[in-house]
Scaffold this motif. Sequence first.
Motif: not given
Length: 168
Positions: A82-108
Amino acid sequence: MYAWQFARMLYTADQLGLRRFVAMQGHYNLIYREEEREMMPLCREEGIALIPWSPLARGFLAGNRRREDFGDTSRARTDEYAHKLYYRDSDFAVVDRLSEVARRRGLKNVQVALAWVLAQPGITAPIIGASKPGHLEDALAALSLRLDESELKELGEPYQPHPVLGHH
């Protein structure tokens, strides 16, 4: 494999009167979407089911990974693949956006990430790596979750292309 290799196999099966492939297991999730370029359109055109592996990016999309020390879980700290596949700055930006959408929806995060994969054209059944009952519950919850067009767009915006991985 590359789409041209798969197309060659389909052509050969047709020429020899052999049974064609009916499904393709490709690496696909919110962080790694390179299959969208060629393989997914080919499969949709040929009527081949898309069964993505790692729809949660080896747990990365759960939102519990960190740049500086990989994260708190044993898997996050020790999963060198996973360390080879992911962990780029842009990957964390995707997770940040995902977390925003999930939080608004009250979901995981994982429920929204799976719902996003399921909303993509041609996706039949993502392969989840369930190791706990809660993982199955989250996957089942994602089946009934419908993301609207604005959420789908919002989730897709921060994606940055990756080098094609796993092809020899």
